[in-house]
Design a protein around this motif. Structure first.
Motif, PDB file in Angstrom:
ATOM      1  N   GLY A 157      51.777  51.480  45.575  1.00 28.80           N
ATOM      2  CA  GLY A 157      51.835  50.317  46.238  1.00 28.80           C
ATOM      3  C   GLY A 157      51.863  50.469  47.684  1.00 28.80           C
ATOM      4  O   GLY A 157      51.460  49.561  48.592  1.00 28.80           O
ATOM      5  N   LEU A 158      53.057  51.170  47.771  1.00 27.01           N
ATOM      6  CA  LEU A 158      53.630  51.428  49.267  1.00 27.01           C
ATOM      7  C   LEU A 158      52.506  52.303  50.020  1.00 27.01           C
ATOM      8  O   LEU A 158      52.421  52.124  51.285  1.00 27.01           O
ATOM      9  CB  LEU A 158      55.072  52.355  49.093  1.00 27.01           C
ATOM     10  N   GLU A 159      52.088  53.069  49.360  1.00 28.19           N
ATOM     11  CA  GLU A 159      51.007  54.001  50.215  1.00 28.19           C
ATOM     12  C   GLU A 159      49.793  53.041  50.576  1.00 28.19           C
ATOM     13  O   GLU A 159      49.351  53.273  51.537  1.00 28.19           O
ATOM     14  CB  GLU A 159      50.271  55.227  49.225  1.00 28.19           C
ATOM     15  N   LYS A 160      49.432  52.260  49.778  1.00 32.11           N
ATOM     16  CA  LYS A 160      48.069  51.134  50.010  1.00 32.11           C
ATOM     17  C   LYS A 160      48.790  50.422  51.433  1.00 32.11           C
ATOM     18  O   LYS A 160      47.957  49.867  52.207  1.00 32.11           O
ATOM     19  CB  LYS A 160      47.925  50.262  48.806  1.00 32.11           C
ATOM     20  N   LEU A 161      49.951  49.847  51.376  1.00 39.57           N
ATOM     21  CA  LEU A 161      50.515  48.982  52.397  1.00 39.57           C
ATOM     22  C   LEU A 161      50.432  50.088  53.532  1.00 39.57           C
ATOM     23  O   LEU A 161      50.205  49.627  54.681  1.00 39.57           O
ATOM     24  CB  LEU A 161      51.952  48.594  52.158  1.00 39.57           C
ATOM     25  N   TYR A 162      50.924  50.980  53.328  1.00 38.90           N
ATOM     26  CA  TYR A 162      50.889  52.125  54.721  1.00 38.90           C
ATOM     27  C   TYR A 162      49.576  52.161  55.241  1.00 38.90           C
ATOM     28  O   TYR A 162      49.374  52.131  56.440  1.00 38.90           O
ATOM     29  CB  TYR A 162      51.395  53.507  54.231  1.00 38.90           C
ATOM     30  N   GLN A 163      48.332  52.549  54.287  1.00 43.17           N
ATOM     31  CA  GLN A 163      47.171  52.605  54.822  1.00 43.17           C
ATOM     32  C   GLN A 163      46.427  51.444  55.507  1.00 43.17           C
ATOM     33  O   GLN A 163      45.766  51.385  56.296  1.00 43.17           O
ATOM     34  CB  GLN A 163      46.208  52.987  53.783  1.00 43.17           C
ATOM     35  N   LEU A 164      47.020  50.201  54.765  1.00 43.95           N
ATOM     36  CA  LEU A 164      46.760  48.907  55.313  1.00 43.95           C
ATOM     37  C   LEU A 164      47.308  48.441  56.742  1.00 43.95           C
ATOM     38  O   LEU A 164      46.419  47.970  57.716  1.00 43.95           O
ATOM     39  CB  LEU A 164      46.998  47.835  54.174  1.00 43.95           C
ATOM     40  N   TYR A 165      48.485  48.754  56.933  1.00 42.59           N
ATOM     41  CA  TYR A 165      48.985  48.296  58.078  1.00 42.59           C
ATOM     42  C   TYR A 165      49.329  49.413  59.295  1.00 42.59           C
ATOM     43  O   TYR A 165      49.970  49.010  60.137  1.00 42.59           O
ATOM     44  CB  TYR A 165      50.383  47.505  57.909  1.00 42.59           C
ATOM     45  N   PHE A 166      48.937  50.756  58.838  1.00 48.74           N
ATOM     46  CA  PHE A 166      49.528  51.691  59.839  1.00 48.74           C
ATOM     47  C   PHE A 166      48.965  51.487  61.282  1.00 48.74           C
ATOM     48  O   PHE A 166      49.572  51.523  62.204  1.00 48.74           O
ATOM     49  CB  PHE A 166      48.973  53.203  59.238  1.00 48.74           C
ATOM     50  N   ASP A 167      47.660  51.132  61.291  1.00 53.79           N
ATOM     51  CA  ASP A 167      47.037  50.969  62.722  1.00 53.79           C
ATOM     52  C   ASP A 167      47.678  49.734  63.485  1.00 53.79           C
ATOM     53  O   ASP A 167      47.814  49.848  64.856  1.00 53.79           O
ATOM     54  CB  ASP A 167      45.368  50.806  62.662  1.00 53.79           C
ATOM     55  N   GLN A 168      47.867  48.729  62.830  1.00 55.01           N
ATOM     56  CA  GLN A 168      48.556  47.388  63.269  1.00 55.01           C
ATOM     57  C   GLN A 168      50.009  47.849  63.771  1.00 55.01           C
ATOM     58  O   GLN A 168      50.569  47.534  65.073  1.00 55.01           O
ATOM     59  CB  GLN A 168      48.500  46.527  62.638  1.00 55.01           C
ATOM     60  N   LEU A 169      50.773  48.471  63.066  1.00 53.97           N
ATOM     61  CA  LEU A 169      52.154  48.934  63.269  1.00 53.97           C
ATOM     62  C   LEU A 169      52.079  50.012  64.408  1.00 53.97           C
ATOM     63  O   LEU A 169      52.946  49.915  65.370  1.00 53.97           O
ATOM     64  CB  LEU A 169      52.826  49.646  61.803  1.00 53.97           C
ATOM     65  N   TYR A 170      51.201  50.704  64.439  1.00 56.73           N
ATOM     66  CA  TYR A 170      51.054  51.831  65.611  1.00 56.73           C
ATOM     67  C   TYR A 170      50.749  51.001  67.008  1.00 56.73           C
ATOM     68  O   TYR A 170      51.450  51.554  68.083  1.00 56.73           O
ATOM     69  CB  TYR A 170      49.970  52.800  65.242  1.00 56.73           C
ATOM     70  N   ASP A 225      54.544  56.838  73.406  1.00 57.97           N
ATOM     71  CA  ASP A 225      54.530  58.529  72.766  1.00 57.97           C
ATOM     72  C   ASP A 225      54.080  58.206  71.100  1.00 57.97           C
ATOM     73  O   ASP A 225      54.752  57.821  70.660  1.00 57.97           O
ATOM     74  CB  ASP A 225      56.063  58.659  73.051  1.00 57.97           C
ATOM     75  N   ALA A 226      52.874  58.736  71.233  1.00 54.10           N
ATOM     76  CA  ALA A 226      52.176  58.618  69.987  1.00 54.10           C
ATOM     77  C   ALA A 226      52.878  59.351  68.798  1.00 54.10           C
ATOM     78  O   ALA A 226      52.836  58.602  67.758  1.00 54.10           O
ATOM     79  CB  ALA A 226      50.798  59.074  69.981  1.00 54.10           C
ATOM     80  N   VAL A 227      53.473  60.498  69.112  1.00 51.15           N
ATOM     81  CA  VAL A 227      54.249  61.153  67.857  1.00 51.15           C
ATOM     82  C   VAL A 227      55.334  60.419  67.638  1.00 51.15           C
ATOM     83  O   VAL A 227      55.798  60.217  66.678  1.00 51.15           O
ATOM     84  CB  VAL A 227      54.717  62.681  68.430  1.00 51.15           C
ATOM     85  N   PHE A 228      56.133  59.987  68.461  1.00 52.06           N
ATOM     86  CA  PHE A 228      57.218  59.140  68.243  1.00 52.06           C
ATOM     87  C   PHE A 228      56.994  57.889  67.668  1.00 52.06           C
ATOM     88  O   PHE A 228      57.698  57.679  66.564  1.00 52.06           O
ATOM     89  CB  PHE A 228      57.923  58.874  69.767  1.00 52.06           C
ATOM     90  N   VAL A 229      56.203  57.016  67.823  1.00 52.60           N
ATOM     91  CA  VAL A 229      55.692  56.088  67.156  1.00 52.60           C
ATOM     92  C   VAL A 229      55.119  56.264  65.682  1.00 52.60           C
ATOM     93  O   VAL A 229      55.642  55.759  64.848  1.00 52.60           O
ATOM     94  CB  VAL A 229      54.567  55.180  67.891  1.00 52.60           C
ATOM     95  N   GLU A 230      54.394  57.369  65.462  1.00 54.75           N
ATOM     96  CA  GLU A 230      53.902  57.769  64.249  1.00 54.75           C
ATOM     97  C   GLU A 230      55.154  58.230  63.395  1.00 54.75           C
ATOM     98  O   GLU A 230      55.130  57.875  62.224  1.00 54.75           O
ATOM     99  CB  GLU A 230      53.014  58.906  64.150  1.00 54.75           C
ATOM    100  N   ASP A 231      56.114  58.952  64.156  1.00 57.28           N
ATOM    101  CA  ASP A 231      57.279  59.196  63.260  1.00 57.28           C
ATOM    102  C   ASP A 231      58.148  58.218  62.748  1.00 57.28           C
ATOM    103  O   ASP A 231      58.538  58.010  61.572  1.00 57.28           O
ATOM    104  CB  ASP A 231      58.099  60.328  64.132  1.00 57.28           C
ATOM    105  N   ALA A 232      58.240  56.950  63.693  1.00 62.49           N
ATOM    106  CA  ALA A 232      59.114  55.825  63.384  1.00 62.49           C
ATOM    107  C   ALA A 232      58.383  55.177  62.181  1.00 62.49           C
ATOM    108  O   ALA A 232      59.039  54.584  61.417  1.00 62.49           O
ATOM    109  CB  ALA A 232      59.009  54.743  64.594  1.00 62.49           C
ATOM    110  N   ILE A 233      57.075  55.112  62.121  1.00 65.50           N
ATOM    111  CA  ILE A 233      56.218  54.440  61.036  1.00 65.50           C
ATOM    112  C   ILE A 233      56.606  55.274  59.801  1.00 65.50           C
ATOM    113  O   ILE A 233      56.907  54.729  58.796  1.00 65.50           O
ATOM    114  CB  ILE A 233      54.710  54.310  61.169  1.00 65.50           C
TER     115      ILE A 233
END
Length: 196
Positions: A23-36, A45-53
């Motif tokens: 369920g959490l993995e699906k939320l990650y996939q659903l909202y990753f682009d928007q959170l990024y 800093d792309a790496v910093f933001v991705e690490d934060a997510i």
């Protein structure tokens, strides 16, 4: 599942709370682009933001037993991510809250952009947006780009609903003063600019 057969964010979150990491993995996939996209406006800093997510979702797993069901999963994710990102930026002494301006460029539909007048309007609006405070730009982004309600924006920005309305009203008034046109036209322009 809802009537259309598509699992909704609330259902994904409920499954996660019951122990289903899928369920959490699906939320990650659903909202990753928007959170990024949101995080990148605080820190380019792309790496910093991705690490934060990643850190956010790991934190959810580690604190699952303490979590409850929010009224809006998207709102909760954005608010939690913003808090975690600002904490990480402060910890690494990259910035204190709001030292770096919240930045974003307006998008506009290609068909509209073909018209010279629309291009001029877009450039004028972009210049006007640059004159707003970081907080005003963030509120406009959340309202017109992410389609959050004022109540949700107040939660993300950690403001009262009344303060959120004031912030948005001041931003619209500032744009109106810069543009020297009516507030209704400003709202129409913002809504058009965020259609992509």
């Amino acid at each position: 599942m809802n009537d259309s057969g598509m699992e909704q964010p609330q259902e994904m979150w409920a499954a996660f709370l019951k122990g289903d990491d899928g369920g959490l993995e699906k939320l990650y996939q659903l909202y990753f682009d928007q959170l990024y996209a949101y995080g990148f406006r605080y820190c380019a800093d792309a790496v910093f933001v991705e690490d934060a997510i990643q850190d956010l979702f790991i934190k959810f797993i580690n604190t699952r037993h303490k979590l409850t069901t929010p009224s809006s999963v998207k709102n909760y994710l954005f608010g939690s991510f913003k808090n975690l990102l600002i904490d990480k930026l402060r910890a690494e002494k990259r910035q204190s809250a709001y030292d770096s301006p919240f930045e974003f460029s307006l998008a506009i539909d290609d068909k509209v952009m073909e018209k010279e007048q629309a291009m001029l309007l877009h450039k004028k609006l972009q210049r006007a947006m640059e004159q707003l405070t970081a907080r005003q730009r963030e509120a406009i982004y959340l309202r017109f780009y992410e389609n959050f309600s004022y109540q949700e924006i107040s939660s993300i920005l950690d403001l009262s609903p009344k303060a959120t309305y004031k912030l948005m009203a001041r931003a619209i008034e500032a744009l109106r003063a810069i543009y020297k046109i009516g507030a209704a036209f400003i709202l129409w322009t913002l809504q058009s600019a965020f259609l992509s």
